[in-house]
Scaffold this motif. Sequence first.
Motif, short mmCIF file in Angstrom:
data_model
loop_
_atom_site.label_atom_id
_atom_site.label_comp_id
_atom_site.label_asym_id
_atom_site.label_seq_id
_atom_site.Cartn_x
_atom_site.Cartn_y
_atom_site.Cartn_z
N THR A 165 -18.19 27.68 -43.14
CA THR A 165 -18.35 27.72 -41.68
C THR A 165 -19.81 27.92 -41.30
O THR A 165 -20.35 27.22 -40.42
CB THR A 165 -17.49 28.84 -41.08
OG1 THR A 165 -16.14 28.70 -41.51
CG2 THR A 165 -17.54 28.82 -39.56
N LEU A 166 -20.47 28.86 -41.97
CA LEU A 166 -21.89 29.11 -41.71
C LEU A 166 -22.74 27.87 -42.03
O LEU A 166 -23.64 27.51 -41.27
CB LEU A 166 -22.36 30.29 -42.56
CG LEU A 166 -21.83 31.67 -42.14
CD1 LEU A 166 -22.05 32.68 -43.25
CD2 LEU A 166 -22.51 32.12 -40.85
N ALA A 167 -22.44 27.21 -43.14
CA ALA A 167 -23.20 26.03 -43.52
C ALA A 167 -23.01 24.89 -42.51
O ALA A 167 -23.97 24.21 -42.15
CB ALA A 167 -22.79 25.58 -44.92
N ALA A 168 -21.78 24.70 -42.04
CA ALA A 168 -21.52 23.63 -41.08
C ALA A 168 -22.23 23.89 -39.76
O ALA A 168 -22.76 22.96 -39.13
CB ALA A 168 -20.01 23.50 -40.86
N LEU A 169 -22.25 25.13 -39.32
CA LEU A 169 -22.91 25.46 -38.05
C LEU A 169 -24.42 25.23 -38.11
O LEU A 169 -25.04 24.92 -37.09
CB LEU A 169 -22.64 26.93 -37.69
CG LEU A 169 -21.24 27.25 -37.17
CD1 LEU A 169 -21.06 28.76 -37.06
CD2 LEU A 169 -20.97 26.58 -35.83
#
Length: 379
Positions: A165-169
């Motif tokens: 999730t952090l990487a996608a954001l």
Amino acid sequence: MQLLKLVESEIQMDVALPWNVRNHDCALLLARGHIVSSEAQMQALLERGIYVDLEEKRAVEALYVPKSGPVKSIYTRWADTVDTLETLVHELPHAPEFPANIEKLAQELITLADLDADIAIFLAVRQDQARHLRYGYSHSVYTALLCILMARRMEWTAARVRLITLAALTMNASIADLQGQMASQDYPVLDRQRTQLRTHPIDSAALLAKAGITDAAWLEAIRQHHEQGNGSGYPRGLTQIDELAQMLRMADIFMARISPRAIRAPMIVQDAARQMFRDDKGGAMSSAIIKVLGIYPPGNLVKLASGELGVVMRRGTEARTPLVAAVTDAQGRSVTTTLHRNTADPAHAITGLAADDKHLLSRVPPERLYGYAQACALT
């Protein structure tokens, strides 16, 4: 002036408007205090496209915040995630609070996906085609949503769900505004834009590192998210790709294909899924996309055996029998009330996809389909 598009539920019949209503060029259509008193006027406004100054709307809403604290609907909370991401990215790289704030935003997305995945998918599938300039931020949010759903389907640990999730954001932190420009332009990508695109995985990871992100797996997933196993990817032409980066790339491409641009219409979800499945040779990740969305995901416009057209609301226990809300009658006329159709019933079975030639769904906000029961207090 930043304009916000209004939906039908935000204008009450026979009640004075609390703010000025404008068209997409900011020209005043209705002054504050005007009363919309007929269904015909309401439909004419919605077909034309109506907007409000964001700051004016927020000022009005601030007057009605309950003393016990603000309460926001799930729709507002999703919209806020895009606003928050934009604010956080614009603060880079000199943002000492960025690591804590992006963690908080990632948790909010995970929470919203858990609250109601069908509403989340509906919002991702039916993106506002008038807001191209914010595409760089909404795209990252919806890519993160798809990663959450895929990772859960593949039974990843909570820690890895958080990490993807952090990487996608943050995967496009260095080009988020450029993406909005490209989505709104009516001509092909320019050479200078293409150069920025080719280096953005490295540039984005560097921005995050300067802002205090030290998680090596997070940063490497961003650096690799456009690499391919055959070495044809960029920017380094790698052949050994981390699993996080593989998921990030697949979700990124899928969401890009189904998102609108000024220069082209979005790809049909089913076509995008088939193409992804073919490119991935039926691998676990493309299979996960198909399984979490279903054959007819929320937001699809479909034809029913009854002659009605309906929008898919919720995925069913069987992939071919979702819950649908009729948006026309059997003669093709728009309906003003929401009629739920169980497509497992042969009388209302889905007979195929429908093209939204009359822009029916622009007049069907999610609030009308799902109601306001999902309003949730801020945490």
